[in-house]
Scaffold this motif. Structure first.
Motif, short mmCIF file in Angstrom:
data_model
loop_
_atom_site.label_atom_id
_atom_site.label_comp_id
_atom_site.label_asym_id
_atom_site.label_seq_id
_atom_site.Cartn_x
_atom_site.Cartn_y
_atom_site.Cartn_z
N GLY A 55 0.78 -1.24 0.00
CA GLY A 55 0.00 0.00 0.00
C GLY A 55 0.81 1.28 0.00
N SER A 56 2.15 1.16 0.06
CA SER A 56 3.08 2.30 0.16
C SER A 56 3.01 2.92 1.56
CB SER A 56 2.81 3.38 -0.90
OG SER A 56 1.77 4.26 -0.48
N ILE A 57 3.90 3.84 1.85
CA ILE A 57 3.89 4.42 3.20
C ILE A 57 2.67 5.33 3.40
CG2 ILE A 57 6.38 4.25 3.60
CD1 ILE A 57 6.55 7.26 3.08
N GLY A 58 1.91 5.51 2.32
CA GLY A 58 0.66 6.28 2.41
C GLY A 58 -0.38 5.62 3.31
N VAL A 79 7.19 3.78 13.83
CA VAL A 79 6.08 4.04 12.90
C VAL A 79 5.65 5.50 12.99
CG1 VAL A 79 3.68 3.38 12.37
CG2 VAL A 79 5.33 1.64 12.99
N GLY A 80 5.83 6.09 14.18
CA GLY A 80 5.52 7.51 14.36
C GLY A 80 6.33 8.39 13.42
N LEU A 81 7.58 7.99 13.16
CA LEU A 81 8.44 8.75 12.23
C LEU A 81 7.86 8.68 10.82
CD1 LEU A 81 12.03 7.73 13.36
CD2 LEU A 81 10.94 9.95 13.64
N LEU A 82 7.44 7.47 10.42
CA LEU A 82 6.83 7.32 9.10
C LEU A 82 5.54 8.14 9.02
CD1 LEU A 82 7.22 3.49 8.38
CD2 LEU A 82 8.39 5.36 7.25
N GLY A 83 4.79 8.13 10.11
CA GLY A 83 3.55 8.92 10.15
C GLY A 83 3.85 10.40 9.99
N HIS A 84 4.94 10.84 10.62
CA HIS A 84 5.35 12.25 10.52
C HIS A 84 5.73 12.57 9.07
CE1 HIS A 84 6.89 16.09 11.81
NE2 HIS A 84 8.02 15.83 11.18
N VAL A 85 6.43 11.63 8.42
CA VAL A 85 6.85 11.84 7.02
C VAL A 85 5.62 11.97 6.12
CG1 VAL A 85 7.96 10.73 5.03
CG2 VAL A 85 9.09 10.70 7.26
N THR A 91 3.11 18.14 -1.83
CA THR A 91 3.59 18.55 -3.15
C THR A 91 3.54 20.08 -3.26
OG1 THR A 91 1.36 18.31 -4.00
CG2 THR A 91 2.81 16.42 -4.28
N ALA A 92 4.01 20.62 -4.39
CA ALA A 92 4.06 22.07 -4.58
C ALA A 92 2.67 22.70 -4.49
CB ALA A 92 4.71 22.38 -5.92
N ASP A 93 1.65 21.96 -4.92
CA ASP A 93 0.29 22.54 -4.87
C ASP A 93 -0.46 22.20 -3.57
OD1 ASP A 93 0.30 19.90 -5.64
OD2 ASP A 93 -1.40 20.07 -7.00
N GLY A 94 0.29 21.79 -2.55
CA GLY A 94 -0.29 21.60 -1.22
C GLY A 94 -0.98 20.26 -0.99
N GLN A 95 -0.90 19.35 -1.96
CA GLN A 95 -1.51 18.02 -1.79
C GLN A 95 -0.55 17.10 -1.05
OE1 GLN A 95 -4.70 17.11 -3.11
NE2 GLN A 95 -4.83 19.34 -3.36
N GLN A 96 -1.11 16.10 -0.38
CA GLN A 96 -0.26 15.12 0.30
C GLN A 96 0.52 14.32 -0.73
OE1 GLN A 96 -2.40 12.77 3.32
NE2 GLN A 96 -0.96 13.78 4.67
N ARG A 97 1.84 14.13 -0.45
CA ARG A 97 2.69 13.45 -1.44
C ARG A 97 2.45 11.93 -1.45
NH1 ARG A 97 7.49 14.93 -3.93
NH2 ARG A 97 7.64 16.81 -2.68
N TYR A 98 2.34 11.37 -0.26
CA TYR A 98 2.19 9.91 -0.17
C TYR A 98 0.74 9.55 0.16
CZ TYR A 98 7.21 10.47 0.27
OH TYR A 98 8.50 10.84 0.06
N VAL A 99 0.02 9.15 -0.85
CA VAL A 99 -1.37 8.74 -0.63
C VAL A 99 -1.59 7.36 -1.26
CG1 VAL A 99 -2.50 10.97 -0.36
CG2 VAL A 99 -2.02 10.10 -2.65
N SER A 100 -2.56 6.68 -0.75
CA SER A 100 -2.86 5.34 -1.24
C SER A 100 -4.37 5.15 -1.24
CB SER A 100 -2.18 4.34 -0.30
OG SER A 100 -2.37 3.04 -0.75
N TYR A 101 -4.90 4.66 -2.35
CA TYR A 101 -6.34 4.45 -2.44
C TYR A 101 -6.65 3.02 -2.90
CZ TYR A 101 -6.43 9.57 -2.53
OH TYR A 101 -6.25 10.88 -2.23
N GLY A 102 -7.88 2.65 -2.77
CA GLY A 102 -8.36 1.40 -3.36
C GLY A 102 -7.96 0.15 -2.59
#
Lengths: 145, 83
Positions: A55-58, A79-85, A91-102
């Protein structure tokens, strides 16, 4: 049992519990259950890493999936460190970089959370074994055998 | 060497593709195996390798068979209600 011995015993239980949380299997290692510790470490780490791979770190989402995150945190405080990351990486437009769906997100979340819950079982097991004095009894037998 | 670490790190940044079809439930089995291993590792009083493997196999087989049975029963129930 004298007061000092009682305090030492409580301290031992706390150290075993914290070690078991910090690194899966470390609690059992402290009470000389080496084989048990190795099995627990390999299994829980493999389950957690598989979840991250799928699922990736997302899948570690401290904001949008708090109950899952609480279960994932039981694997290790790291895991808290990964959560912080995942929380801070945008991203540049303010969206979360690491996301996972489905489906991959579902499977990843289930794997990582079950790894945490299994570690909770191991923490309780290690503390109970330390409480019963297993480190002094069976640990030696296991080593000798 | 740096490129290797980059590839490794990349594997944990991009999710893999899992289709939304019945084959995705196969992902349940490695998880059941992990649960069986950890449960038996905490439950057995003394770990004898052969006995441990046997008990894990029995538990994994039992839980897997029950899950497959439950899945089949639910599919049958849904078909009974909807058709």
């Amino acid at each position: 049992m004298t007061a000092q011995k009682k305090l030492d015993h409580v301290l031992l239980l706390a150290v075993v519990g914290l070690a078991a949380w910090a690194v899966p299997g470390a609690g059992h290692l402290l009470i000389k259950e080496r084989l048990r510790a190795a099995i627990i470490f390999v299994t829980i780490t493999a389950t957690f890493v598989t979840g991250l791979y799928v699922g990736s770190i997302g899948v570690i989402d401290p904001v949008g999936a708090k109950p899952w995150y609480m279960a994932q945190m039981l694997t290790s405080p790291a895991v808290g460190l990964l959560g912080h990351v995942t929380e801070t990486a945008v991203t540049a437009d303010g969206q979360q970089r690491y996301v996972s769906y489905g489906r991959c997100s579902d499977v990843g979340q289930i794997y990582t959370s079950v790894a945490g819950l299994l570690n909770l079982l191991c923490i309780l097991s290690a503390v109970y074994m330390a409480y019963c004095g297993r480190g002094e009894m069976i640990g030696e037998e296991e080593h000798d055998g | 060497m740096t490129a290797d670490w980059g590839i490794l790190a990349r594997a944990f940044v991009d999710p893999i593709h899992i289709p939304t079809d019945p084959t995705s439930v196969v992902w349940m089995f490695p998880l059941l195996l992990a649960i069986a291993i950890v449960y038996k590792a905490t439950k057995m009083r003394v770990l004898f390798p052969l006995k441990f493997i046997k008990e894990v196999a029995v538990l994994f087989g039992t839980v897997s068979a029950f899950m497959v049975f439950l899945g089949a029963a639910l599919i049958f129930l849904v078909k009974l209600i909807t058709e």
